[in-house]
Design a protein around this motif. Sequence first.
Motif, PDB file in Angstrom:
ATOM      1  N   LEU A   1       0.844  -1.200   0.000  1.00 37.75           N
ATOM      2  CA  LEU A   1       0.000   0.000   0.000  1.00 37.75           C
ATOM      3  C   LEU A   1       0.878   1.248   0.000  1.00 37.75           C
ATOM      4  O   LEU A   1       0.683   2.155  -0.806  1.00 37.75           O
ATOM      5  N   GLU A   2       1.867   1.263   0.866  1.00 39.33           N
ATOM      6  CA  GLU A   2       2.749   2.423   0.984  1.00 39.33           C
ATOM      7  C   GLU A   2       3.564   2.628  -0.297  1.00 39.33           C
ATOM      8  O   GLU A   2       3.884   3.758  -0.656  1.00 39.33           O
ATOM      9  N   ALA A   3       3.866   1.537  -0.998  1.00 35.21           N
ATOM     10  CA  ALA A   3       4.612   1.609  -2.254  1.00 35.21           C
ATOM     11  C   ALA A   3       3.714   1.997  -3.428  1.00 35.21           C
ATOM     12  O   ALA A   3       4.186   2.082  -4.562  1.00 35.21           O
ATOM     13  N   GLY A   4       2.423   2.208  -3.171  1.00 30.22           N
ATOM     14  CA  GLY A   4       1.502   2.605  -4.218  1.00 30.22           C
ATOM     15  C   GLY A   4       0.910   1.445  -4.996  1.00 30.22           C
ATOM     16  O   GLY A   4       0.229   1.646  -5.992  1.00 30.22           O
ATOM     17  N   LYS A   5       1.146   0.229  -4.535  1.00 29.94           N
ATOM     18  CA  LYS A   5       0.608  -0.968  -5.201  1.00 29.94           C
ATOM     19  C   LYS A   5      -0.714  -1.346  -4.539  1.00 29.94           C
ATOM     20  O   LYS A   5      -0.836  -2.356  -3.848  1.00 29.94           O
ATOM     21  N   LEU A   6      -1.702  -0.489  -4.760  1.00 27.38           N
ATOM     22  CA  LEU A   6      -2.972  -0.605  -4.064  1.00 27.38           C
ATOM     23  C   LEU A   6      -3.719  -1.891  -4.409  1.00 27.38           C
ATOM     24  O   LEU A   6      -4.305  -2.526  -3.524  1.00 27.38           O
ATOM     25  N   ALA A   7      -3.727  -2.285  -5.658  1.00 30.82           N
ATOM     26  CA  ALA A   7      -4.457  -3.494  -6.063  1.00 30.82           C
ATOM     27  C   ALA A   7      -3.848  -4.737  -5.409  1.00 30.82           C
ATOM     28  O   ALA A   7      -4.576  -5.618  -4.939  1.00 30.82           O
ATOM     29  N   GLU A   8      -2.519  -4.792  -5.358  1.00 33.56           N
ATOM     30  CA  GLU A   8      -1.861  -5.934  -4.717  1.00 33.56           C
ATOM     31  C   GLU A   8      -2.146  -5.960  -3.216  1.00 33.56           C
ATOM     32  O   GLU A   8      -2.402  -7.016  -2.639  1.00 33.56           O
TER      33      GLU A   8
ATOM     34  N   LYS B   1      -9.662   2.685  -0.536  1.00 31.03           N
ATOM     35  CA  LYS B   1     -10.830   3.222  -1.255  1.00 31.03           C
ATOM     36  C   LYS B   1     -10.852   4.749  -1.182  1.00 31.03           C
ATOM     37  O   LYS B   1     -11.226   5.418  -2.151  1.00 31.03           O
ATOM     38  N   ALA B   2     -10.446   5.317  -0.059  1.00 38.57           N
ATOM     39  CA  ALA B   2     -10.386   6.776   0.062  1.00 38.57           C
ATOM     40  C   ALA B   2      -9.365   7.340  -0.922  1.00 38.57           C
ATOM     41  O   ALA B   2      -9.635   8.335  -1.600  1.00 38.57           O
ATOM     42  N   LYS B   3      -8.216   6.707  -1.009  1.00 38.08           N
ATOM     43  CA  LYS B   3      -7.178   7.176  -1.942  1.00 38.08           C
ATOM     44  C   LYS B   3      -7.665   7.082  -3.379  1.00 38.08           C
ATOM     45  O   LYS B   3      -7.343   7.940  -4.201  1.00 38.08           O
ATOM     46  N   GLU B   4      -8.454   6.067  -3.680  1.00 39.16           N
ATOM     47  CA  GLU B   4      -8.997   5.902  -5.028  1.00 39.16           C
ATOM     48  C   GLU B   4     -10.174   6.841  -5.303  1.00 39.16           C
ATOM     49  O   GLU B   4     -10.709   6.864  -6.404  1.00 39.16           O
ATOM     50  N   GLY B   5     -10.586   7.601  -4.293  1.00 40.30           N
ATOM     51  CA  GLY B   5     -11.704   8.526  -4.456  1.00 40.30           C
ATOM     52  C   GLY B   5     -13.065   7.863  -4.343  1.00 40.30           C
ATOM     53  O   GLY B   5     -14.079   8.469  -4.659  1.00 40.30           O
ATOM     54  N   LYS B   6     -13.100   6.625  -3.881  1.00 42.78           N
ATOM     55  CA  LYS B   6     -14.349   5.881  -3.720  1.00 42.78           C
ATOM     56  C   LYS B   6     -14.825   6.032  -2.270  1.00 42.78           C
ATOM     57  O   LYS B   6     -14.764   5.104  -1.470  1.00 42.78           O
ATOM     58  N   LEU B   7     -15.288   7.227  -1.960  1.00 45.19           N
ATOM     59  CA  LEU B   7     -15.612   7.560  -0.572  1.00 45.19           C
ATOM     60  C   LEU B   7     -16.756   6.744   0.016  1.00 45.19           C
ATOM     61  O   LEU B   7     -16.677   6.360   1.188  1.00 45.19           O
ATOM     62  N   PRO B   8     -17.831   6.445  -0.723  1.00 37.72           N
ATOM     63  CA  PRO B   8     -18.877   5.596  -0.130  1.00 37.72           C
ATOM     64  C   PRO B   8     -18.343   4.205   0.262  1.00 37.72           C
ATOM     65  O   PRO B   8     -18.687   3.686   1.318  1.00 37.72           O
ATOM     66  N   GLU B   9     -17.470   3.637  -0.574  1.00 33.02           N
ATOM     67  CA  GLU B   9     -16.874   2.346  -0.241  1.00 33.02           C
ATOM     68  C   GLU B   9     -15.946   2.480   0.962  1.00 33.02           C
ATOM     69  O   GLU B   9     -15.913   1.607   1.829  1.00 33.02           O
ATOM     70  N   ALA B  10     -15.203   3.582   1.011  1.00 29.58           N
ATOM     71  CA  ALA B  10     -14.320   3.825   2.154  1.00 29.58           C
ATOM     72  C   ALA B  10     -15.129   3.885   3.445  1.00 29.58           C
ATOM     73  O   ALA B  10     -14.763   3.267   4.451  1.00 29.58           O
ATOM     74  N   LEU B  11     -16.248   4.612   3.406  1.00 23.44           N
ATOM     75  CA  LEU B  11     -17.113   4.715   4.589  1.00 23.44           C
ATOM     76  C   LEU B  11     -17.642   3.345   5.010  1.00 23.44           C
ATOM     77  O   LEU B  11     -17.703   3.047   6.209  1.00 23.44           O
TER      78      LEU B  11
ATOM     79  N   MET C   1      -3.163   8.898   3.495  1.00 21.66           N
ATOM     80  CA  MET C   1      -3.768   8.730   2.182  1.00 21.66           C
ATOM     81  C   MET C   1      -4.387  10.047   1.736  1.00 21.66           C
ATOM     82  O   MET C   1      -5.592  10.260   1.877  1.00 21.66           O
ATOM     83  N   GLN C   2      -3.553  10.966   1.290  1.00 21.43           N
ATOM     84  CA  GLN C   2      -3.957  12.268   0.766  1.00 21.43           C
ATOM     85  C   GLN C   2      -4.711  13.114   1.789  1.00 21.43           C
ATOM     86  O   GLN C   2      -5.655  13.812   1.452  1.00 21.43           O
ATOM     87  N   GLY C   3      -4.323  13.039   3.045  1.00 23.62           N
ATOM     88  CA  GLY C   3      -4.965  13.829   4.082  1.00 23.62           C
ATOM     89  C   GLY C   3      -6.395  13.434   4.350  1.00 23.62           C
ATOM     90  O   GLY C   3      -7.138  14.163   4.978  1.00 23.62           O
ATOM     91  N   LEU C   4      -6.779  12.258   3.889  1.00 24.54           N
ATOM     92  CA  LEU C   4      -8.171  11.838   3.936  1.00 24.54           C
ATOM     93  C   LEU C   4      -8.384  10.643   4.839  1.00 24.54           C
ATOM     94  O   LEU C   4      -9.434  10.475   5.427  1.00 24.54           O
ATOM     95  N   CYS C   5      -7.379   9.808   4.962  1.00 28.60           N
ATOM     96  CA  CYS C   5      -7.531   8.558   5.703  1.00 28.60           C
ATOM     97  C   CYS C   5      -6.144   8.059   6.070  1.00 28.60           C
ATOM     98  O   CYS C   5      -5.168   8.369   5.383  1.00 28.60           O
ATOM     99  N   LEU C   6      -6.047   7.309   7.143  1.00 26.54           N
ATOM    100  CA  LEU C   6      -4.770   6.756   7.575  1.00 26.54           C
ATOM    101  C   LEU C   6      -4.799   5.245   7.490  1.00 26.54           C
ATOM    102  O   LEU C   6      -5.761   4.616   7.920  1.00 26.54           O
ATOM    103  N   ALA C   7      -3.732   4.688   6.952  1.00 28.80           N
ATOM    104  CA  ALA C   7      -3.538   3.240   6.966  1.00 28.80           C
ATOM    105  C   ALA C   7      -2.485   2.954   8.030  1.00 28.80           C
ATOM    106  O   ALA C   7      -1.564   3.748   8.237  1.00 28.80           O
TER     107      ALA C   7
END
Length: 147
Positions: free
Chosen positions: A42-49, A75-85, A108-114
């Motif tokens: 995730l930190e390396a930007g390999k979100l799908a993996e 999901k927050a980083k991908e802009g899929k906020l309903p899924e993130a919620l 994650m872009q000031g929006l969520c923390l992993a």
Amino acid sequence: MQRQSWQLIVLGAALALALAGPVRAQTGPGLTKMLVDSYDLLEAGKLAEAEKIYQQILKQDPGNPLALNNLGAIKAKEGKLPEALAFLSQALDRAQGYKIKVNRVCDMQGLCLAFRPLEAVYGDQDLAPLVQLNLNLVKARVAEAQQ
């Protein structure tokens, strides 16, 4: 002003992590390694993996709140906020009493923390306040988008 608020929230989370005492974690060594590996992807930007590993974790440990939280962060980083919620709400329902020792936090872009756990199976931080913080951040972003 919003950036200062975000910095204060992260500082508060870091202080909460530093002030907790030792308690046994609920995750076994195999799942902990998977959580660490998926976070590193995730930190390396390999979100799908990373997402694939989190889904594997949930098959082995349905409702694992750390996996759910980190899926919410993806999901927050991908802009899929309903899924993130949805993921964060599920995580919060299961996070009370779940102990973890966090050694890295990915913004994650000031929006969520992993969160990345230590590889050891011992933890001293209750995950619920951290998940609640994420839930509040994503809800605030959704509210901003609706205005």
